[in-house]
Design a protein around this motif. Sequence first.
Motif, PDB file in Angstrom:
ATOM      1  N   GLU A 119      21.210  23.999 -32.973  1.00 54.24           N
ATOM      2  CA  GLU A 119      19.907  23.826 -33.188  1.00 54.24           C
ATOM      3  C   GLU A 119      19.111  25.119 -33.736  1.00 54.24           C
ATOM      4  O   GLU A 119      18.264  24.965 -34.629  1.00 54.24           O
ATOM      5  N   THR A 163      17.594  24.253 -37.834  1.00 54.04           N
ATOM      6  CA  THR A 163      16.268  23.584 -37.833  1.00 54.04           C
ATOM      7  C   THR A 163      15.369  25.150 -38.318  1.00 54.04           C
ATOM      8  O   THR A 163      14.146  24.705 -37.999  1.00 54.04           O
ATOM      9  N   ALA A 215      18.511  17.387 -40.966  1.00 56.02           N
ATOM     10  CA  ALA A 215      18.833  15.757 -40.491  1.00 56.02           C
ATOM     11  C   ALA A 215      20.580  15.758 -40.016  1.00 56.02           C
ATOM     12  O   ALA A 215      20.887  15.056 -39.422  1.00 56.02           O
ATOM     13  N   ARG A 216      21.367  16.911 -40.728  1.00 55.54           N
ATOM     14  CA  ARG A 216      22.692  16.940 -40.372  1.00 55.54           C
ATOM     15  C   ARG A 216      22.950  17.230 -38.840  1.00 55.54           C
ATOM     16  O   ARG A 216      24.265  16.957 -38.400  1.00 55.54           O
ATOM     17  N   LEU A 217      22.038  17.932 -38.237  1.00 58.84           N
ATOM     18  CA  LEU A 217      22.425  18.390 -37.036  1.00 58.84           C
ATOM     19  C   LEU A 217      22.942  17.478 -35.942  1.00 58.84           C
ATOM     20  O   LEU A 217      23.719  17.572 -35.247  1.00 58.84           O
ATOM     21  N   LYS A 218      22.384  16.172 -36.019  1.00 59.74           N
ATOM     22  CA  LYS A 218      22.955  15.140 -35.243  1.00 59.74           C
ATOM     23  C   LYS A 218      24.236  14.725 -35.379  1.00 59.74           C
ATOM     24  O   LYS A 218      24.778  14.286 -34.608  1.00 59.74           O
ATOM     25  N   ASP A 219      24.738  14.952 -36.583  1.00 58.97           N
ATOM     26  CA  ASP A 219      26.025  14.374 -37.052  1.00 58.97           C
ATOM     27  C   ASP A 219      27.035  15.560 -36.363  1.00 58.97           C
ATOM     28  O   ASP A 219      27.946  15.138 -35.668  1.00 58.97           O
ATOM     29  N   LEU A 253      26.238  17.301 -33.382  1.00 58.00           N
ATOM     30  CA  LEU A 253      26.235  17.436 -32.043  1.00 58.00           C
ATOM     31  C   LEU A 253      27.027  16.323 -31.677  1.00 58.00           C
ATOM     32  O   LEU A 253      27.690  16.219 -30.561  1.00 58.00           O
ATOM     33  N   GLU A 254      27.050  14.980 -32.392  1.00 54.88           N
ATOM     34  CA  GLU A 254      27.763  13.866 -31.974  1.00 54.88           C
ATOM     35  C   GLU A 254      29.310  14.224 -31.790  1.00 54.88           C
ATOM     36  O   GLU A 254      29.977  13.479 -31.005  1.00 54.88           O
ATOM     37  N   THR A 265      30.060  16.236 -24.541  1.00 51.39           N
ATOM     38  CA  THR A 265      29.303  15.488 -25.441  1.00 51.39           C
ATOM     39  C   THR A 265      30.526  14.656 -26.498  1.00 51.39           C
ATOM     40  O   THR A 265      31.570  15.140 -26.339  1.00 51.39           O
TER      41      THR A 265
END
Length: 324
Positions: free
Chosen positions: A132, A136, A146-150, A152-153, A319
């Motif tokens: 993060e 960010t 917006a790629r951060l969520k990819d 983290l998943e 995670t």
Amino acid sequence: MPALPTNQEFGRERFRADVRATAAAIGAPISHRLTDTVLEAFHDNFAQGATLWKTTSKPGGQLSYRFFSRLQMDTVSRAIDAGLLDAAHPTVPVVDAWSSLYGGAPVQSGDFDAGRGLAKTWLYFGGLRPAEDILTVPALPQSVQARLKDFLELGLAHIRFAAVDWRHHSANVYFRGRGPLDAAQFARIHALSGSTPPAANLVDEVLAYMPEDYCVAVTLDLESGVIERVCFYALKVPKNAMPRIPTRIARFLEVAPSYDADECNVIGWSFGRSGDYVKAERSYTGNMAEILSGWNCFFHGEEGRDHDLRALHQDTGPTMGAAR
């Protein structure tokens, strides 16, 4: 091939001769004028840091060289002053933003192509850092953030290095993932690249060379946020324990001289929309292995378990995609 002297200091004249001979041996372009400009601009980084060679399996590809710096320095400003980089380059604010994190702790290093000059600026963030924090910063467009969520998943939540590619307007972000890496997690990460899935025997070979807690780099277009490539790395692989490597990489490892007593060879398997290839790096002077060890990098044959990373996983819970 005669034995090379070990742990010699970086010497400009010897480097000029070595870069010329190595480029010729692998069929890579070279600009002597640019080489002289780089050596003059960054003479103290080469003298006090660790220098290494780099190339890829792509025919006619560049012979590159890098210093891993032991100095805290604004290398971007120095490149601009030397005429190696345009001060108005749109990616300069990204490097400035990353360099200001953690009280200015990040250390900048530099990649150069023998034929084209400055290629990349590297940043080591001083340890294991939350993704993060890195992804960010306001200098990055929303398409990249917006790629951060990819990531983290997939359990890719911590970054240790990043590199900006000045010519391609992209960034390489180096994650440490909690392993061991298995075929299913490899496939999930590989799918980010848009590349055709590799053969099962290649996947098995990559997995066999990964440390338990592995390093994977993701290349992001800094305008669109498109993920262009993913690359898995094996560090300090002995010459007698190499995986299957293309002829050009074998030739490179044979001819690129290393004056380090503790020789360090790196193999990277790169997968992307525009094709797959193998990367290789090789120590030259300044004890590359010592610097990488100080930066808590894991070498081939070691346990490769990041206890800080595992403690963070225990604190936050597993995670999706994190190792079991």
